[in-house]
Design a protein around this motif. Structure first.
Motif, short mmCIF file in Angstrom:
data_model
loop_
_atom_site.label_atom_id
_atom_site.label_comp_id
_atom_site.label_asym_id
_atom_site.label_seq_id
_atom_site.Cartn_x
_atom_site.Cartn_y
_atom_site.Cartn_z
N LEU A 45 46.32 33.41 38.15
CA LEU A 45 45.01 32.78 38.02
C LEU A 45 45.07 31.44 38.74
O LEU A 45 45.90 30.58 38.40
CB LEU A 45 44.67 32.55 36.54
CG LEU A 45 44.22 33.75 35.68
CD1 LEU A 45 45.05 34.99 35.86
CD2 LEU A 45 44.18 33.36 34.21
N SER A 46 44.21 31.25 39.75
CA SER A 46 44.29 29.99 40.51
C SER A 46 43.95 28.79 39.63
O SER A 46 44.54 27.73 39.76
CB SER A 46 43.38 30.04 41.74
OG SER A 46 42.02 30.10 41.34
N ARG A 47 42.99 28.98 38.67
CA ARG A 47 42.68 27.91 37.70
C ARG A 47 42.36 28.57 36.38
O ARG A 47 41.51 29.48 36.33
CB ARG A 47 41.46 27.10 38.14
CG ARG A 47 41.74 26.06 39.19
CD ARG A 47 40.51 25.25 39.48
NE ARG A 47 39.58 25.96 40.36
CZ ARG A 47 38.28 25.67 40.47
NH1 ARG A 47 37.75 24.70 39.74
NH2 ARG A 47 37.51 26.36 41.29
N TRP B 243 42.30 22.49 31.97
CA TRP B 243 42.42 23.35 33.15
C TRP B 243 43.81 23.22 33.77
O TRP B 243 44.26 22.12 34.05
CB TRP B 243 41.34 23.01 34.18
CG TRP B 243 39.99 23.45 33.72
CD1 TRP B 243 39.07 22.67 33.04
CD2 TRP B 243 39.43 24.75 33.82
NE1 TRP B 243 37.97 23.45 32.73
CE2 TRP B 243 38.16 24.72 33.20
CE3 TRP B 243 39.87 25.95 34.38
CZ2 TRP B 243 37.33 25.84 33.13
CZ3 TRP B 243 39.06 27.07 34.31
CH2 TRP B 243 37.79 27.00 33.69
N ALA B 244 44.45 24.33 33.97
CA ALA B 244 45.77 24.35 34.62
C ALA B 244 45.65 25.16 35.91
O ALA B 244 44.79 26.02 36.04
CB ALA B 244 46.79 24.99 33.70
N SER B 245 46.54 24.85 36.87
CA SER B 245 46.48 25.51 38.18
C SER B 245 47.62 26.50 38.34
O SER B 245 48.69 26.33 37.76
CB SER B 245 46.59 24.46 39.30
OG SER B 245 45.47 23.60 39.23
N GLU B 246 47.35 27.53 39.15
CA GLU B 246 48.37 28.50 39.56
C GLU B 246 49.15 29.03 38.35
O GLU B 246 50.33 28.77 38.19
CB GLU B 246 49.30 27.87 40.60
CG GLU B 246 48.50 27.34 41.79
CD GLU B 246 49.39 26.92 42.95
OE1 GLU B 246 50.36 26.20 42.71
OE2 GLU B 246 49.09 27.33 44.08
N VAL C 146 47.99 40.68 40.02
CA VAL C 146 46.53 40.77 40.22
C VAL C 146 46.03 39.34 40.34
O VAL C 146 46.26 38.51 39.45
CB VAL C 146 45.87 41.47 39.01
CG1 VAL C 146 44.36 41.48 39.17
CG2 VAL C 146 46.43 42.87 38.83
N ARG C 147 45.35 39.03 41.45
CA ARG C 147 44.91 37.64 41.70
C ARG C 147 43.49 37.43 41.22
O ARG C 147 42.60 38.22 41.52
CB ARG C 147 44.94 37.34 43.20
CG ARG C 147 46.31 37.20 43.80
CD ARG C 147 46.16 36.91 45.29
NE ARG C 147 45.55 35.59 45.51
CZ ARG C 147 46.19 34.57 46.06
NH1 ARG C 147 47.44 34.69 46.45
NH2 ARG C 147 45.57 33.41 46.23
N LEU C 148 43.29 36.33 40.49
CA LEU C 148 41.93 35.90 40.12
C LEU C 148 41.74 34.52 40.72
O LEU C 148 42.34 33.54 40.25
CB LEU C 148 41.75 35.86 38.60
CG LEU C 148 41.53 37.20 37.87
CD1 LEU C 148 42.82 37.99 37.78
CD2 LEU C 148 41.00 36.95 36.47
#
Ligand code: ZN
Length: 462
Positions: free
Chosen positions: A6-8, A20-23, A48-50
């Motif tokens: 999850l990118s964010r 909010w956290a990244s990557e 799986v990328r979001l």
């Protein structure tokens, strides 16, 4: 095991970026539950990328699925003025015509719409049980199976709440128009036993004594003895007329009576609880029960305003539901919860801080979202509402390129989602790691909507 990246992601607990956290790399087990959450990781090739902001799924804690089909049909003023009780007459006429196939088609349409708005679990307060003439179906759980089938078709996590309904008011027999709803205690116990073996996996079974006006005291006691741990939901104090009748019959107000006569605790959800005294508000808050709030339906029906500022100040828990489904939009429910309090108190950011009203610097959107996510998960006994180990992989991907989020720092994102959203910003939704919404639509939206349209044409032409 599956892996998501999850990118964010909006994670529990305060961080510098407001949660909010990244990557964020997330792994899940075969049951779709989260086994690890690790921010600051590069995307693995098999993940799986979001890409975009990801919220946890929200529980919609109060639904009467069949009422989705009458949204828009009760907005015509009658000669003597309209209120909840005239709306109920329209609802009864509608409820008396539906076949099992109709119920399934309507519920599937509704759940597909809910998922596309980021609701990943539903509390189905199900009171349509019998044939149109009032006799039980050969399988007494026929209409419950239709609800379960709709949940299975759409991927919705269901907390099924079969309703116990016996009287037509305090000390009054049920009316002819309520014939599809009614049970004695033995029939109700048999229904629960019939349902229990199949409400497993991501589904739960609870119970729902309809209201104090529909379930006499001794029957309520008997019902509560049927299950010691599942969710218990009840309509309470929605209308001032109901409060007056309860006082006349029992000498007490509905919330007061319930708190005095039942062991109300964290398994309970009191739906609406609109009309409470200061004492009732404090006692409900202390009970750890969830107040089930349905702001758009409560507005549509002219119920009144829940004392949310006082309730939250005392640590009260709440969740949201779309109830009669005149709106299926979590952001709108939260917005109207806050706006009702602003209009009443003539102030702003009324629900941003607890305890102690407005906390300087606290943002309203995250407070509303966090409380509704936690309260909804509690009320439905569903492991949703947070991206955390042990919870289900229920993800709601928002469109990070939507104009409403342009240039915003992460900590303003939930405020923008709730207070500036017009189009639906939800792009993808996963329940237990399975993608059920893509490009803003349920993956089976077309087939489900085609069946629903056919049912509506039939119902409205008859
Ligand atoms: Zn309701």
């Amino acid at each position: 095991m599956r892996r998501f990246w999850l990118s964010r992601a909006y994670l529990p607990g305060d961080t510098a970026a407001g949660g909010w956290a990244s990557e964020v790399e997330i792994t899940t087990d075969a049951a779709g539950l989260i086994t690890a959450v690790q921010p600051g990781r590069a995307a693995a090739v098999d993940a799986v990328r979001l890409d975009g902001p990801v919220l946890p799924g929200l529980a919609n804690l109060h639904s009467h699925a069949f009422q989705r089909a009458m949204a828009g049909l009760a907005e015509i003023a009658g000669p003597a003025g309209d209120d909840f009780w005239t709306w109920r007459e329209t609802m009864y006429r509608f409820a008396l015509t539906l076949s099992p196939e109709d119920v399934e088609a309507i519920a599937a349409q509704l759940y597909a719409e809910m998922l596309a708005q980021g609701y990943t679990a539903v509390g189905e307060f199900h009171y349509l049980h019998h044939q149109t003439d009032g006799r039980p179906y050969d399988d007494r759980a026929e209409l419950s199976w239709r609800i379960l089938a709709a949940a299975e078709q759409t991927g919705m996590a269901l907390t099924h709440l079969p309703v116990l309904y016996a009287t037509g008011g305090f000390g009054k027999p049920a009316s002819e128009r309520q014939r599809r709803f009614l049970h004695d205690i033995d029939g109700y116990a048999a229904l629960l036993e019939r349902l229990r073996p199949r409400l497993t996996g991501r589904h739960r079974l609870g119970m729902a004594p309809h209201s104090l006006r529909a379930v006499p005291a001794e029957m309520l006691r008997a019902a509560l003895s049927l299950d010691a741990s599942g969710p218990v939901h009840i309509h309470i104090a929605e209308q001032t007329g109901e409060v007056a009748e309860c006082e006349a019959f029992t000498g007490q107000r509905p919330v007061q009576w319930l708190l005095d006569h039942a062991a109300v605790d964290a398994r309970w959800c009191l739906v609406h609880a609109t009309h409470m005294t200061a004492d009732e508000t404090a006692r409900l808050a202390a009970s750890q029960a969830v107040a089930g709030l349905c702001p758009t339906t409560e507005a549509n029906l002219g119920d009144g305003l829940f004392p949310a500022v006082e309730y939250l100040r005392q640590g009260g828990r709440f969740g949201i539901g779309s109830d009669s489904h005149i709106s299926i939009n979590a952001a709108e429910e939260l917005r109207w919860l806050e706006y009702g309090q602003r209009l009443f108190h003539r102030g702003r950011n009324m629900l941003s801080g607890a305890p102690g009203a407005a906390t300087p610097g606290a943002a309203t959107g995250p407070k509303l979202f966090d409380a509704a996510a936690a309260g909804g998960a509690q009320a439905l006994q569903q492991p949703t509402g947070a991206i955390a180990v042990g919870r289900r992989a229920d993800f709601v991907l928002l469109d990070g390129n939507a104009a409403q989020f342009a240039g915003l720092p992460p900590e303003r994102l939930l405020d923008a989602w709730i207070f500036s959203g017009q189009p639906n910003a939800v792009r993808e939704v996963y329940v237990g790691g399975e993608r059920v919404v893509a490009e803003g639509r349920h993956v089976k939206a077309e087939a489900i909507a085609a069946r629903y349209r056919a049912v509506m044409r039939k119902l409205l032409s008859s």
